[in-house]
Motif scaffolding. Structure first.
Motif, PDB file in Angstrom:
ATOM      1  N   ARG A 205       2.742 -11.377   3.872  1.00 37.52           N
ATOM      2  CA  ARG A 205       3.921 -11.143   3.040  1.00 37.52           C
ATOM      3  C   ARG A 205       4.320  -9.667   3.077  1.00 37.52           C
ATOM      4  NH1 ARG A 205       2.610 -11.524  -1.915  1.00 37.52           N
ATOM      5  NH2 ARG A 205       0.413 -11.978  -1.678  1.00 37.52           N
ATOM      6  N   PRO A 206       5.531  -9.332   2.626  1.00 42.19           N
ATOM      7  CA  PRO A 206       5.948  -7.927   2.611  1.00 42.19           C
ATOM      8  C   PRO A 206       5.015  -7.064   1.758  1.00 42.19           C
ATOM      9  CG  PRO A 206       7.851  -9.361   2.277  1.00 42.19           C
ATOM     10  CD  PRO A 206       6.636 -10.234   2.212  1.00 42.19           C
ATOM     11  N   ASN A 207       4.797  -5.844   2.211  1.00 45.67           N
ATOM     12  CA  ASN A 207       4.030  -4.833   1.477  1.00 45.67           C
ATOM     13  C   ASN A 207       2.554  -5.192   1.319  1.00 45.67           C
ATOM     14  OD1 ASN A 207       4.410  -2.239   0.521  1.00 45.67           O
ATOM     15  ND2 ASN A 207       4.539  -2.873  -1.609  1.00 45.67           N
ATOM     16  N   ALA A 208       2.027  -6.029   2.222  1.00 48.42           N
ATOM     17  CA  ALA A 208       0.597  -6.342   2.190  1.00 48.42           C
ATOM     18  C   ALA A 208      -0.227  -5.256   2.867  1.00 48.42           C
ATOM     19  CB  ALA A 208       0.326  -7.693   2.858  1.00 48.42           C
ATOM     20  N   GLY A 209       0.426  -4.360   3.623  1.00 44.30           N
ATOM     21  CA  GLY A 209      -0.280  -3.263   4.272  1.00 44.30           C
ATOM     22  C   GLY A 209      -0.527  -3.470   5.755  1.00 44.30           C
ATOM     23  N   LYS A 210       0.312  -4.267   6.406  1.00 41.62           N
ATOM     24  CA  LYS A 210       0.099  -4.581   7.820  1.00 41.62           C
ATOM     25  C   LYS A 210       0.227  -3.343   8.709  1.00 41.62           C
ATOM     26  CE  LYS A 210       3.380  -7.631   7.571  1.00 41.62           C
ATOM     27  NZ  LYS A 210       3.598  -7.551   6.115  1.00 41.62           N
ATOM     28  N   SER A 211       1.296  -2.596   8.551  1.00 43.14           N
ATOM     29  CA  SER A 211       1.503  -1.401   9.380  1.00 43.14           C
ATOM     30  C   SER A 211       0.458  -0.328   9.089  1.00 43.14           C
ATOM     31  CB  SER A 211       2.916  -0.843   9.160  1.00 43.14           C
ATOM     32  OG  SER A 211       3.898  -1.785   9.540  1.00 43.14           O
ATOM     33  N   THR A 212       0.080  -0.190   7.820  1.00 45.37           N
ATOM     34  CA  THR A 212      -0.956   0.784   7.456  1.00 45.37           C
ATOM     35  C   THR A 212      -2.286   0.426   8.111  1.00 45.37           C
ATOM     36  OG1 THR A 212       0.148   1.112   5.320  1.00 45.37           O
ATOM     37  CG2 THR A 212      -2.111   1.910   5.524  1.00 45.37           C
ATOM     38  N   LEU A 213      -2.616  -0.852   8.125  1.00 45.19           N
ATOM     39  CA  LEU A 213      -3.862  -1.300   8.758  1.00 45.19           C
ATOM     40  C   LEU A 213      -3.851  -0.989  10.252  1.00 45.19           C
ATOM     41  CD1 LEU A 213      -6.549  -2.894   8.627  1.00 45.19           C
ATOM     42  CD2 LEU A 213      -5.209  -4.962   9.088  1.00 45.19           C
ATOM     43  N   ILE A 214      -2.744  -1.251  10.916  1.00 42.95           N
ATOM     44  CA  ILE A 214      -2.679  -1.001  12.368  1.00 42.95           C
ATOM     45  C   ILE A 214      -2.736   0.491  12.650  1.00 42.95           C
ATOM     46  CG2 ILE A 214      -1.223  -1.258  14.414  1.00 42.95           C
ATOM     47  CD1 ILE A 214      -0.255  -3.907  13.253  1.00 42.95           C
ATOM     48  N   ASN A 215      -2.076   1.292  11.839  1.00 45.06           N
ATOM     49  CA  ASN A 215      -2.166   2.745  12.024  1.00 45.06           C
ATOM     50  C   ASN A 215      -3.606   3.230  11.887  1.00 45.06           C
ATOM     51  OD1 ASN A 215       0.526   3.229  12.555  1.00 45.06           O
ATOM     52  ND2 ASN A 215       1.059   3.688  10.431  1.00 45.06           N
ATOM     53  N   LYS A 216      -4.352   2.660  10.952  1.00 46.41           N
ATOM     54  CA  LYS A 216      -5.759   3.057  10.772  1.00 46.41           C
ATOM     55  C   LYS A 216      -6.586   2.657  12.003  1.00 46.41           C
ATOM     56  CE  LYS A 216      -7.104   4.756   7.641  1.00 46.41           C
ATOM     57  NZ  LYS A 216      -7.345   6.180   7.297  1.00 46.41           N
TER      58      LYS A 216
END
Length: 485
Positions: A205-216
């Motif tokens: 869902r939106p704002n679950a942190g998908k992009s943040t996880l991939i950046n990490k």
């Protein structure tokens, strides 16, 4: 001959349309409103005999702060620094704007190879803007119409002299699925390599942190992130090494309930994310630990299972949870109750912000991928089938027992089995579930989709019409004296 080409320019000058033209597919979202593209999108481009990587970038904004527009500009500037060639696109119908002049100066400082293109130059309406483009000091502008494909030959003639100086990674194909089982094949043949990395899609869902996880995982701020929900729009794929494993990760747009989606652009974003699932081998369903297993989470996980992909469920924002043991028990109970079709699939807790739990996520992804490629020999399967039938015989509709004769595995990715039986149409779904659950437990295949097909007697016996020596023919002379006796 290969290289990397970054398409840059102000918003709404036709960069994504040109990107789609070069890759030959509608990969990037296109709309009349400016600012559709936010992340960097890579694609394998083809122009006559040239093969290269093309990068679609967000429209260059004048903002330099930490706002959404400022972060988008930083991503674009990073793409300019890493690209071999920059294609600077202006709108020929608007002409050169003060913003174009500012960005032309930035490009001269950041990249040695800059090509100027005046897009939307079809007809006489673009003549004035194409001539005005000379004032940017970037050489002769190429007149293009990305919408109608005009000027592609001029772009080719400009790129051709530069092509020999650059190298590019090979294009990564979509993974093979429903692969035929070959007896005796090396069991490690599916292991990820640099040539064929493990393809992972992160959905949720939106704002679950998908992009943040991939950046990490990448170790850099490669994807655009922020507190705003719905920042990601395109399904972005990035190649990297995840704890020593070559992977290609797809970041997708957040998927809201269908009833809440009214914007055309959001509909295209969700469709783009669903397409990324079909290009993945392992799908990571990312939950927000504060509100896990919402109805939309269940639909997303069910879609990944229906597509036959290995599934890993990850609960993000674990660093914010205070009573971790109690919450973990709640997550496991909810998972088993609400997603029975994925019973046994890995459930891990992570913190995309701090990076805690990434080792568990990596191990879960590799295990799910191994199970997705699991092979079971026919001999072991039939021994197991005999034990299952003896323990719980199939039903006998109409007083005639359904006979399960034998079974074999015909495909992997995901595991696919065929059972030969009498009257397959009369076999209830409950017995099929009984066999599938038994397969999971007996052959260590938790969580992965399992396909089971039942076929009738007409398909069962390849020796049905062969003539065999019957006992009566073999024994018809038994008891009679031989002629030479």
């Amino acid at each position: 001959m290969s290289f990397t080409l970054a398409i840059v320019g102000r918003p709404n000058v036709g960069k994504s349309t040109l990107f789609n033209r070069l890759v030959g597919k509608k990969l990037a979202l296109v709309d009349d409103q400016p600012g559709v593209t936010r992340d960097l999108r890579e694609g394998a481009a083809r122009l006559v005999d040239l093969r290269f990587t093309v990068i679609d970038t967000a429209g260059l904004e004048e903002a330099t702060d930490e706002s959404l527009q400022g972060r988008m500009r930083k991503l674009t500037e990073r793409a300019v620094e890493h690209a071999d060639i920059c294609l600077f696109v202006i709108d020929a119908r608007v002409g050169v704007t003060p913003t174009d002049e500012i960005f032309a100066d930035i490009l001269r400082k950041k990249n040695a190879h800059v090509i100027l293109a005046a897009n939307k130059a079809e007809g006489k309406a673009g003549d004035a803007g194409a001539l005005e483009a000379w004032s940017l000091g970037l050489g002769e502008p190429i007149r293009l119409s990305a919408e109608h494909g005009e000027g592609m030959d001029d772009l080719y003639l400009t790129l051709r002299p530069l092509a020999d100086a650059f190298d590019e990674q090979a294009r990564i194909d979509a993974p093979e699925t429903d692969v035929d089982v070959v007896e005796g094949e090396d069991e490690d043949s599916h292991k990820p390599t640099k040539a064929k990395p493990l393809q992972i899609a992160v959905i949720g869902r939106p704002n679950a942190g998908k992009s943040t996880l991939i950046n990490k995982i990448l170790g850099e701020d490669r994807l655009l992130t922020g507190p705003e929900a719905g920042i990601t729009r395109d399904a972005i794929s990035v190649g990297t090494e995840f704890m020593g494993t070559p992977v290609r990760i797809f970041d997708t747009a957040g998927m809201r309930k269908k009833a809440r989606i009214s914007d055309k652009l959001e509909k295209m974003s969700v469709a783009d994310g669903l397409r990324a699932v079909r290009f993945a081998e392992v799908v990571v369903v990312l939950l927000d630990v504060e509100i896990p297993f919402e109805q939309q989470d269940l639909r997303i996980a069910d879609y990944a299972e229906t597509e036959g992909r290995a599934v890993v469920v990850a609960a993000n924002k674990w660093d914010l949870e205070e009573d971790k043991p109690h919450k973990l028990n709640q997550l496991r109970e909810g998972f088993e109750r609400l997603l029975p079709q994925l019973r046994g699939a890995p459930l891990v807790t992570v913190s995309a912000k701090t990076g805690k739990g990434l080792d568990r996520l990596h191990a879960a992804i590799l295990k799910a991928h191994d199970v997705w490629n699991r092979r079971v020999t026919t001999a072991r399967l039939n021994q197991w089938l005999g034990a299952m039938v003896e323990s719980h015989p199939p039903p006998a509709p109409g007083g005639r027992r359904i006979k399960l004769r034998y079974m074999t595995q015909v495909k992997t990715r995901p595991p696919n089995f065929v059972v030969m039986c009498s009257r397959p149409d009369d076999l209830p779904d409950s017995y099929s579930r009984y066999l599938v659950n038994g397969l999971r437990e007996s052959f260590d295949m938790p969580g992965t989709p399992i396909r089971m097909t039942f076929r009738g007697q007409s398909d069962k016996n390849p020796f049905k019409d062969r003539k065999w020596s019957t006992p009566s023919r073999l024994n018809k002379h038994v008891g009679k004296p031989r002629k030479d006796s």
